[in-house]
Design a protein around this motif. Structure first.
Motif, PDB file in Angstrom:
ATOM      1  N   ALA A  26       0.847  -1.207   0.000  1.00 30.38           N
ATOM      2  CA  ALA A  26       0.000   0.000   0.000  1.00 30.38           C
ATOM      3  C   ALA A  26       0.870   1.240   0.000  1.00 30.38           C
ATOM      4  O   ALA A  26       0.582   2.220  -0.705  1.00 30.38           O
ATOM      5  CB  ALA A  26      -0.910  -0.009   1.222  1.00 30.38           C
ATOM      6  N   VAL A  27       1.965   1.195   0.762  1.00 32.44           N
ATOM      7  CA  VAL A  27       2.877   2.335   0.827  1.00 32.44           C
ATOM      8  C   VAL A  27       3.506   2.587  -0.540  1.00 32.44           C
ATOM      9  O   VAL A  27       3.486   3.716  -1.047  1.00 32.44           O
ATOM     10  CB  VAL A  27       3.979   2.085   1.899  1.00 32.44           C
ATOM     11  CG1 VAL A  27       5.075   3.137   1.807  1.00 32.44           C
ATOM     12  CG2 VAL A  27       3.375   2.065   3.289  1.00 32.44           C
ATOM     13  N   TYR A  28       4.018   1.532  -1.177  1.00 36.79           N
ATOM     14  CA  TYR A  28       4.689   1.713  -2.477  1.00 36.79           C
ATOM     15  C   TYR A  28       3.707   2.064  -3.592  1.00 36.79           C
ATOM     16  O   TYR A  28       4.047   2.857  -4.471  1.00 36.79           O
ATOM     17  CB  TYR A  28       5.516   0.479  -2.831  1.00 36.79           C
ATOM     18  CG  TYR A  28       6.889   0.540  -2.214  1.00 36.79           C
ATOM     19  CD1 TYR A  28       7.893   1.322  -2.773  1.00 36.79           C
ATOM     20  CD2 TYR A  28       7.174  -0.140  -1.049  1.00 36.79           C
ATOM     21  CE1 TYR A  28       9.141   1.414  -2.186  1.00 36.79           C
ATOM     22  CE2 TYR A  28       8.426  -0.069  -0.459  1.00 36.79           C
ATOM     23  CZ  TYR A  28       9.406   0.710  -1.035  1.00 36.79           C
ATOM     24  OH  TYR A  28      10.629   0.820  -0.451  1.00 36.79           O
ATOM     25  N   ALA A  29       2.519   1.465  -3.552  1.00 31.96           N
ATOM     26  CA  ALA A  29       1.519   1.786  -4.587  1.00 31.96           C
ATOM     27  C   ALA A  29       1.179   3.273  -4.518  1.00 31.96           C
ATOM     28  O   ALA A  29       1.078   3.948  -5.554  1.00 31.96           O
ATOM     29  CB  ALA A  29       0.271   0.935  -4.388  1.00 31.96           C
ATOM     30  N   THR A  30       1.034   3.803  -3.303  1.00 27.33           N
ATOM     31  CA  THR A  30       0.708   5.223  -3.143  1.00 27.33           C
ATOM     32  C   THR A  30       1.908   6.103  -3.479  1.00 27.33           C
ATOM     33  O   THR A  30       1.753   7.147  -4.128  1.00 27.33           O
ATOM     34  CB  THR A  30       0.246   5.491  -1.692  1.00 27.33           C
ATOM     35  OG1 THR A  30      -0.755   4.524  -1.362  1.00 27.33           O
ATOM     36  CG2 THR A  30      -0.321   6.884  -1.521  1.00 27.33           C
ATOM     37  N   LEU A  31       3.104   5.687  -3.054  1.00 26.30           N
ATOM     38  CA  LEU A  31       4.303   6.473  -3.361  1.00 26.30           C
ATOM     39  C   LEU A  31       4.543   6.555  -4.872  1.00 26.30           C
ATOM     40  O   LEU A  31       4.938   7.605  -5.387  1.00 26.30           O
ATOM     41  CB  LEU A  31       5.522   5.862  -2.666  1.00 26.30           C
ATOM     42  CG  LEU A  31       5.655   6.188  -1.174  1.00 26.30           C
ATOM     43  CD1 LEU A  31       6.710   5.307  -0.524  1.00 26.30           C
ATOM     44  CD2 LEU A  31       6.001   7.655  -0.964  1.00 26.30           C
ATOM     45  N   ASP A  32       4.306   5.448  -5.580  1.00 26.94           N
ATOM     46  CA  ASP A  32       4.472   5.465  -7.041  1.00 26.94           C
ATOM     47  C   ASP A  32       3.484   6.429  -7.691  1.00 26.94           C
ATOM     48  O   ASP A  32       3.812   7.126  -8.655  1.00 26.94           O
ATOM     49  CB  ASP A  32       4.285   4.054  -7.616  1.00 26.94           C
ATOM     50  CG  ASP A  32       5.512   3.179  -7.370  1.00 26.94           C
ATOM     51  OD1 ASP A  32       6.588   3.736  -7.078  1.00 26.94           O
ATOM     52  OD2 ASP A  32       5.389   1.947  -7.443  1.00 26.94           O
ATOM     53  N   ARG A  33       2.248   6.428  -7.161  1.00 28.25           N
ATOM     54  CA  ARG A  33       1.225   7.338  -7.690  1.00 28.25           C
ATOM     55  C   ARG A  33       1.633   8.800  -7.432  1.00 28.25           C
ATOM     56  O   ARG A  33       1.501   9.653  -8.304  1.00 28.25           O
ATOM     57  CB  ARG A  33      -0.116   7.018  -7.016  1.00 28.25           C
ATOM     58  CG  ARG A  33      -1.309   7.588  -7.734  1.00 28.25           C
ATOM     59  CD  ARG A  33      -2.606   6.932  -7.322  1.00 28.25           C
ATOM     60  NE  ARG A  33      -2.938   7.106  -5.925  1.00 28.25           N
ATOM     61  CZ  ARG A  33      -3.053   6.121  -5.046  1.00 28.25           C
ATOM     62  NH1 ARG A  33      -2.846   4.879  -5.424  1.00 28.25           N
ATOM     63  NH2 ARG A  33      -3.387   6.361  -3.798  1.00 28.25           N
ATOM     64  N   LEU A  34       2.143   9.049  -6.231  1.00 29.37           N
ATOM     65  CA  LEU A  34       2.571  10.414  -5.886  1.00 29.37           C
ATOM     66  C   LEU A  34       3.776  10.836  -6.721  1.00 29.37           C
ATOM     67  O   LEU A  34       3.895  11.996  -7.098  1.00 29.37           O
ATOM     68  CB  LEU A  34       2.917  10.487  -4.392  1.00 29.37           C
ATOM     69  CG  LEU A  34       1.739  10.385  -3.427  1.00 29.37           C
ATOM     70  CD1 LEU A  34       2.230  10.220  -1.995  1.00 29.37           C
ATOM     71  CD2 LEU A  34       0.840  11.613  -3.525  1.00 29.37           C
ATOM     72  N   GLU A  35       4.643   9.882  -7.016  1.00 28.57           N
ATOM     73  CA  GLU A  35       5.815  10.187  -7.852  1.00 28.57           C
ATOM     74  C   GLU A  35       5.374  10.523  -9.283  1.00 28.57           C
ATOM     75  O   GLU A  35       5.922  11.434  -9.906  1.00 28.57           O
ATOM     76  CB  GLU A  35       6.788   9.010  -7.854  1.00 28.57           C
ATOM     77  CG  GLU A  35       8.144   9.383  -8.423  1.00 28.57           C
ATOM     78  CD  GLU A  35       9.214   8.328  -8.190  1.00 28.57           C
ATOM     79  OE1 GLU A  35       8.860   7.141  -8.074  1.00 28.57           O
ATOM     80  OE2 GLU A  35      10.400   8.698  -8.121  1.00 28.57           O
ATOM     81  N   ALA A  36       4.373   9.782  -9.773  1.00 30.97           N
ATOM     82  CA  ALA A  36       3.850  10.052 -11.118  1.00 30.97           C
ATOM     83  C   ALA A  36       3.212  11.436 -11.188  1.00 30.97           C
ATOM     84  O   ALA A  36       3.252  12.098 -12.229  1.00 30.97           O
ATOM     85  CB  ALA A  36       2.829   8.989 -11.501  1.00 30.97           C
ATOM     86  N   LYS A  37       2.630  11.892 -10.076  1.00 27.87           N
ATOM     87  CA  LYS A  37       2.021  13.227 -10.032  1.00 27.87           C
ATOM     88  C   LYS A  37       3.059  14.321  -9.803  1.00 27.87           C
ATOM     89  O   LYS A  37       2.731  15.501  -9.869  1.00 27.87           O
ATOM     90  CB  LYS A  37       1.000  13.292  -8.884  1.00 27.87           C
ATOM     91  CG  LYS A  37      -0.279  12.512  -9.120  1.00 27.87           C
ATOM     92  CD  LYS A  37      -1.170  12.649  -7.889  1.00 27.87           C
ATOM     93  CE  LYS A  37      -2.451  11.856  -8.023  1.00 27.87           C
ATOM     94  NZ  LYS A  37      -3.266  11.919  -6.790  1.00 27.87           N
ATOM     95  N   GLY A  38       4.287  13.918  -9.488  1.00 31.17           N
ATOM     96  CA  GLY A  38       5.356  14.895  -9.257  1.00 31.17           C
ATOM     97  C   GLY A  38       5.402  15.413  -7.833  1.00 31.17           C
ATOM     98  O   GLY A  38       6.055  16.423  -7.565  1.00 31.17           O
ATOM     99  N   TYR A  39       4.715  14.745  -6.901  1.00 30.66           N
ATOM    100  CA  TYR A  39       4.690  15.201  -5.505  1.00 30.66           C
ATOM    101  C   TYR A  39       5.872  14.667  -4.696  1.00 30.66           C
ATOM    102  O   TYR A  39       6.192  15.223  -3.652  1.00 30.66           O
ATOM    103  CB  TYR A  39       3.385  14.775  -4.817  1.00 30.66           C
ATOM    104  CG  TYR A  39       2.154  15.456  -5.363  1.00 30.66           C
ATOM    105  CD1 TYR A  39       2.265  16.602  -6.134  1.00 30.66           C
ATOM    106  CD2 TYR A  39       0.885  14.961  -5.093  1.00 30.66           C
ATOM    107  CE1 TYR A  39       1.135  17.224  -6.642  1.00 30.66           C
ATOM    108  CE2 TYR A  39      -0.242  15.581  -5.593  1.00 30.66           C
ATOM    109  CZ  TYR A  39      -0.114  16.703  -6.367  1.00 30.66           C
ATOM    110  OH  TYR A  39      -1.219  17.330  -6.866  1.00 30.66           O
TER     111      TYR A  39
END
Lengths: 222, 122
Positions: free
Chosen positions: B58-71
């Motif tokens: 869950a942590v990595y799935a969310t971190l990857d999403r945030l990285e894709a958004k540039g956050y």
């Protein structure tokens, strides 16, 4: 908050092998080092603090939840690619699985007059058609996995689930009309299984290539 | 509701991307951990502060999403023996990510302004 940062000893007790293997199947290139490494780090800490049994249970729980989240993330991050790959795989399966039957029809139409003299050969060809169907499923699994780069297992398992759903509907329809043949039941299940096996083959090959490659995608080494 | 109004709402929402609850929690954990933020510490920080079990997936799935958004941005550390020779992946919040946290925080504050949450619960 507990921390394992002071620990520099290599892990003594390894985590469950099957769980490690399953995690490896579902992690993307970016997560291939970090996720198993993080799990191993916490597993070693828990094993030394609370015992191996507790740590193994924790590892399995994390594995189940992690695979669910990574599979969901694979769909959310590229929904159109995944949809295209699954629909393409479905159509390709329809095309490829029809070829052995067409071949058999062509052969029997041409040599029908000799069937009594070559009965064993005909029996062999009939059995071979079933195997050809299985090989077609395996090939489709490989091609779907190849197209869904980084999401091999999720794509092939989703396609297999589509076929399982269709099979379940067919099973209900058949069950209302005649008794179920167990051999037919097992044979029908082998197609989706072969698709997942195709994904497994491609994924394993890619993982080996990735592990031997010195560069990693998307991240920079400090 | 007219079609033009619907497009206007979609346009407004795409321009101002508010964070989901778990995205918000993850970004706050990264800000707390500063340069020590990687999968294990982020997961433990969230478990420690929110008292809920979180999976590393869950942590990595969310971190990857945030990285894709540039956050957030990530980098690999050096391989360590306690991780079986695997590297840590360190995360850092970008300026865009800090802005998103502030925006979401202000929106939540505006929503809770004037509410007596203790009395409402009682």
């Amino acid at each position: 908050m507990r921390s394992q940062e002071s620990s520099t000893q290599p892990p003594g007790m390894p985590p469950p092998r099957v769980a490690v293997w399953l995690i490896g199947l579902f992690t993307s290139d970016q997560e291939a080092e970090a996720v198993p490494g993080d799990l191993l780090e916490e597993f070693s800490y828990l094993a030394s603090r609370s015992g191996v049994v507790f740590a193994r249970r924790w590892y399995w729980r994390q594995t189940a939840k992690t695979i669910t989240h990574l599979a969901g993330a694979a769909f959310r991050s590229a929904p159109w690619t995944m949809a295209a790959v699954i629909v393409g795989g479905f159509l390709l399966h329809g095309f490829l699985s029809g070829l052995p039957d067409k071949f058999l029809s062509a052969v029997t139409d041409r040599y029908l007059m000799f069937w009594s003299a070559h009965f064993q050969a005909y029996t062999w060809v009939l059995n071979g058609v079933g195997i050809a169907h299985l090989m077609a499923s395996l090939l489709v699994g490989c091609m779907v996995a190849w197209a869904a780069k980084g999401r091999e297992m999720v794509a092939t398992m989703a396609l297999a689930l589509v076929f399982c759903g269709m099979f379940a509907a067919a099973l209900v329809w058949v069950a209302t009309r005649r008794p179920i043949d167990v051999a037919w039941l097992l044979w029908a299940c082998s197609g989706p299984f072969a698709i997942v096996m195709g994904g497994l083959i491609v994924r394993t090959r890619r993982s080996r290539n990735r592990d031997s490659s010195p560069t990693r995608l998307g991240t920079t080494r400090a | 509701m007219t079609l033009a109004y619907l497009f206007y709402i979609v346009w407004i929402m795409s321009g101002r991307d508010y964070l989901g609850e778990f995205e918000h929690v993850i970004l706050l954990a990264l800000l707390r951990l500063e340069d020590r933020a990687y999968g294990v510490t982020v997961r433990q920080e969230i478990e420690f502060r929110t008292k809920r079990e979180v999976s590393i997936g869950a942590v990595y799935a969310t971190l990857d999403r945030l990285e894709a958004k540039g956050y957030v941005k990530s980098r690999l550390g050096e391989p360590t023996p306690e991780r079986g020779g695997r590297s840590k992946r360190f995360f850092q919040v970008t300026a865009k990510g800090v802005a998103a946290v502030n925006r979401t925080h202000r929106a939540l504050q505006r929503m809770t302004d004037g509410l007596d949450l203790v009395r409402s619960h009682a």
